[in-house]
Write a protein that holds these residues in place. Structure first.
Motif, mmCIF file in Angstrom:
data_model
loop_
_atom_site.group_PDB
_atom_site.id
_atom_site.type_symbol
_atom_site.label_atom_id
_atom_site.label_comp_id
_atom_site.label_asym_id
_atom_site.label_seq_id
_atom_site.Cartn_x
_atom_site.Cartn_y
_atom_site.Cartn_z
ATOM 1 N N PHE A 4 1.379 -7.880 -17.972
ATOM 2 C CA PHE A 4 0.677 -7.476 -19.184
ATOM 3 C C PHE A 4 -0.131 -8.640 -19.753
ATOM 4 O O PHE A 4 -1.255 -8.460 -20.214
ATOM 5 C CB PHE A 4 1.654 -6.923 -20.220
ATOM 6 C CG PHE A 4 2.279 -5.617 -19.800
ATOM 7 C CD1 PHE A 4 1.509 -4.468 -19.685
ATOM 8 C CD2 PHE A 4 3.622 -5.538 -19.518
ATOM 9 C CE1 PHE A 4 2.071 -3.271 -19.291
ATOM 10 C CE2 PHE A 4 4.195 -4.343 -19.124
ATOM 11 C CZ PHE A 4 3.418 -3.206 -19.007
ATOM 12 N N GLU A 5 0.445 -9.842 -19.699
ATOM 13 C CA GLU A 5 -0.282 -11.025 -20.174
ATOM 14 C C GLU A 5 -1.500 -11.298 -19.299
ATOM 15 O O GLU A 5 -2.581 -11.594 -19.803
ATOM 16 C CB GLU A 5 0.642 -12.245 -20.206
ATOM 17 C CG GLU A 5 0.015 -13.457 -20.842
ATOM 18 C CD GLU A 5 -0.459 -13.242 -22.264
ATOM 19 O OE1 GLU A 5 -1.542 -13.774 -22.606
ATOM 20 O OE2 GLU A 5 0.218 -12.546 -23.039
ATOM 21 N N MET A 6 -1.335 -11.172 -17.998
ATOM 22 C CA MET A 6 -2.467 -11.375 -17.094
ATOM 23 C C MET A 6 -3.553 -10.334 -17.333
ATOM 24 O O MET A 6 -4.737 -10.646 -17.270
ATOM 25 C CB MET A 6 -1.997 -11.316 -15.638
ATOM 26 C CG MET A 6 -1.251 -12.545 -15.192
ATOM 27 S SD MET A 6 -0.561 -12.423 -13.515
ATOM 28 C CE MET A 6 -1.978 -12.002 -12.536
ATOM 29 N N SER A 7 -3.155 -9.102 -17.639
ATOM 30 C CA SER A 7 -4.161 -8.062 -17.873
ATOM 31 C C SER A 7 -5.018 -8.391 -19.088
ATOM 32 O O SER A 7 -6.212 -8.096 -19.114
ATOM 33 C CB SER A 7 -3.505 -6.685 -18.018
ATOM 34 O OG SER A 7 -2.814 -6.560 -19.236
ATOM 35 N N ALA A 18 -18.888 -5.213 -13.032
ATOM 36 C CA ALA A 18 -18.360 -4.740 -14.315
ATOM 37 C C ALA A 18 -17.129 -3.847 -14.161
ATOM 38 O O ALA A 18 -16.204 -3.911 -14.967
ATOM 39 C CB ALA A 18 -19.454 -3.992 -15.082
ATOM 40 N N GLU A 19 -17.090 -3.035 -13.120
ATOM 41 C CA GLU A 19 -15.978 -2.102 -12.928
ATOM 42 C C GLU A 19 -14.685 -2.793 -12.511
ATOM 43 O O GLU A 19 -13.601 -2.212 -12.608
ATOM 44 C CB GLU A 19 -16.330 -1.043 -11.875
ATOM 45 C CG GLU A 19 -17.470 -0.142 -12.251
ATOM 46 C CD GLU A 19 -18.843 -0.714 -11.873
ATOM 47 O OE1 GLU A 19 -18.932 -1.884 -11.422
ATOM 48 O OE2 GLU A 19 -19.833 0.013 -12.050
ATOM 49 N N ALA A 20 -14.773 -4.023 -12.046
ATOM 50 C CA ALA A 20 -13.596 -4.726 -11.536
ATOM 51 C C ALA A 20 -12.588 -5.046 -12.630
ATOM 52 O O ALA A 20 -11.377 -4.931 -12.411
ATOM 53 C CB ALA A 20 -14.014 -6.012 -10.826
ATOM 54 N N GLY A 21 -13.047 -5.427 -13.808
ATOM 55 C CA GLY A 21 -12.137 -5.807 -14.884
ATOM 56 C C GLY A 21 -11.229 -4.679 -15.337
ATOM 57 O O GLY A 21 -10.000 -4.836 -15.336
ATOM 58 N N PRO A 22 -11.789 -3.524 -15.713
ATOM 59 C CA PRO A 22 -10.923 -2.421 -16.127
ATOM 60 C C PRO A 22 -9.956 -1.975 -15.025
ATOM 61 O O PRO A 22 -8.799 -1.658 -15.303
ATOM 62 C CB PRO A 22 -11.910 -1.302 -16.473
ATOM 63 C CG PRO A 22 -13.170 -2.006 -16.833
ATOM 64 C CD PRO A 22 -13.199 -3.223 -15.935
ATOM 65 N N LEU A 23 -10.413 -1.975 -13.785
ATOM 66 C CA LEU A 23 -9.536 -1.587 -12.686
ATOM 67 C C LEU A 23 -8.393 -2.586 -12.537
ATOM 68 O O LEU A 23 -7.229 -2.190 -12.427
ATOM 69 C CB LEU A 23 -10.331 -1.474 -11.384
ATOM 70 C CG LEU A 23 -9.534 -1.062 -10.148
ATOM 71 C CD1 LEU A 23 -8.890 0.306 -10.337
ATOM 72 C CD2 LEU A 23 -10.437 -1.066 -8.920
ATOM 73 N N ALA A 24 -8.701 -3.870 -12.561
ATOM 74 C CA ALA A 24 -7.663 -4.901 -12.435
ATOM 75 C C ALA A 24 -6.672 -4.835 -13.597
ATOM 76 O O ALA A 24 -5.462 -4.949 -13.380
ATOM 77 C CB ALA A 24 -8.305 -6.286 -12.357
ATOM 78 N N ARG A 25 -7.173 -4.646 -14.813
ATOM 79 C CA ARG A 25 -6.272 -4.539 -15.974
ATOM 80 C C ARG A 25 -5.310 -3.372 -15.805
ATOM 81 O O ARG A 25 -4.111 -3.494 -16.047
ATOM 82 C CB ARG A 25 -7.071 -4.401 -17.268
ATOM 83 C CG ARG A 25 -7.620 -5.710 -17.771
ATOM 84 C CD ARG A 25 -8.170 -5.588 -19.187
ATOM 85 N NE ARG A 25 -9.266 -4.643 -19.301
ATOM 86 C CZ ARG A 25 -10.541 -4.913 -19.053
ATOM 87 N NH1 ARG A 25 -10.892 -6.123 -18.643
ATOM 88 N NH2 ARG A 25 -11.467 -3.995 -19.202
ATOM 89 N N THR A 26 -5.826 -2.233 -15.371
ATOM 90 C CA THR A 26 -4.967 -1.063 -15.193
ATOM 91 C C THR A 26 -3.930 -1.299 -14.108
ATOM 92 O O THR A 26 -2.752 -0.974 -14.284
ATOM 93 C CB THR A 26 -5.804 0.189 -14.855
ATOM 94 O OG1 THR A 26 -6.690 0.454 -15.939
ATOM 95 C CG2 THR A 26 -4.922 1.398 -14.615
ATOM 96 N N LEU A 27 -4.337 -1.876 -12.992
ATOM 97 C CA LEU A 27 -3.391 -2.110 -11.903
ATOM 98 C C LEU A 27 -2.293 -3.086 -12.323
ATOM 99 O O LEU A 27 -1.123 -2.905 -11.957
ATOM 100 C CB LEU A 27 -4.128 -2.600 -10.661
ATOM 101 C CG LEU A 27 -5.065 -1.556 -10.033
ATOM 102 C CD1 LEU A 27 -5.856 -2.178 -8.886
ATOM 103 C CD2 LEU A 27 -4.313 -0.326 -9.582
ATOM 104 N N LEU A 28 -2.629 -4.090 -13.092
ATOM 105 C CA LEU A 28 -1.606 -5.016 -13.599
ATOM 106 C C LEU A 28 -0.656 -4.313 -14.565
ATOM 107 O O LEU A 28 0.555 -4.556 -14.540
ATOM 108 C CB LEU A 28 -2.260 -6.223 -14.265
ATOM 109 C CG LEU A 28 -2.876 -7.220 -13.286
ATOM 110 C CD1 LEU A 28 -3.806 -8.176 -14.013
ATOM 111 C CD2 LEU A 28 -1.780 -7.978 -12.551
ATOM 112 N N VAL A 30 0.108 -1.183 -14.433
ATOM 113 C CA VAL A 30 0.931 -0.330 -13.572
ATOM 114 C C VAL A 30 2.095 -1.130 -12.989
ATOM 115 O O VAL A 30 3.251 -0.709 -13.055
ATOM 116 C CB VAL A 30 0.067 0.299 -12.450
ATOM 117 C CG1 VAL A 30 0.933 0.855 -11.337
ATOM 118 C CG2 VAL A 30 -0.836 1.381 -13.019
ATOM 119 N N VAL A 31 1.795 -2.278 -12.414
ATOM 120 C CA VAL A 31 2.843 -3.114 -11.822
ATOM 121 C C VAL A 31 3.858 -3.516 -12.893
ATOM 122 O O VAL A 31 5.069 -3.432 -12.675
ATOM 123 C CB VAL A 31 2.239 -4.363 -11.138
ATOM 124 C CG1 VAL A 31 3.325 -5.341 -10.732
ATOM 125 C CG2 VAL A 31 1.413 -3.947 -9.946
ATOM 126 N N GLY A 32 3.374 -3.933 -14.052
ATOM 127 C CA GLY A 32 4.272 -4.313 -15.142
ATOM 128 C C GLY A 32 5.199 -3.181 -15.546
ATOM 129 O O GLY A 32 6.406 -3.374 -15.722
#
Length: 84
Positions: A4-7, A18-28, A30-32
């Motif tokens: 969550f902190e990394m997101s 631009a699309e990479a940030g929201p996708l990465a935040r969501t995946l992090l 999810v893992v959390g």
């Protein structure tokens, strides 16, 4: 909690797409969520179906912004997401 902190930190990065940030935040996120719900001592396996549905909805939302959709494999016997 590290996921969550990394997101949050991803928002401060200058990503080339631009699309990479929201996708990465969501995946992090999810893992959390999976780690918190299943990795703690005494975690109740009965809560997995709720966690699984939640993370699939988050993934569906994230990939929906990219023009994709999370759907069960034909013949898998898995139910669709509640948002379908």
């Amino acid at each position: 909690m590290a996921c969550f902190e990394m997101s949050k930190q991803i928002e401060g990065l200058s990503l080339s797409v631009a699309e990479a940030g929201p996708l990465a935040r969501t995946l992090l996120r999810v893992v959390g969520r999976i780690v918190i719900d299943t990795g703690s001592p005494g975690a109740d396996p009965e809560t997995w179906s709720n966690t699984e549905e939640m993370v699939l909805l988050w993934i569906d939302e994230a990939v929906g912004r990219l023009g994709y959709q999370v759907v069960p494999e034909p013949g898998s016997g898995r139910p669709g997401l509640s948002s379908e």
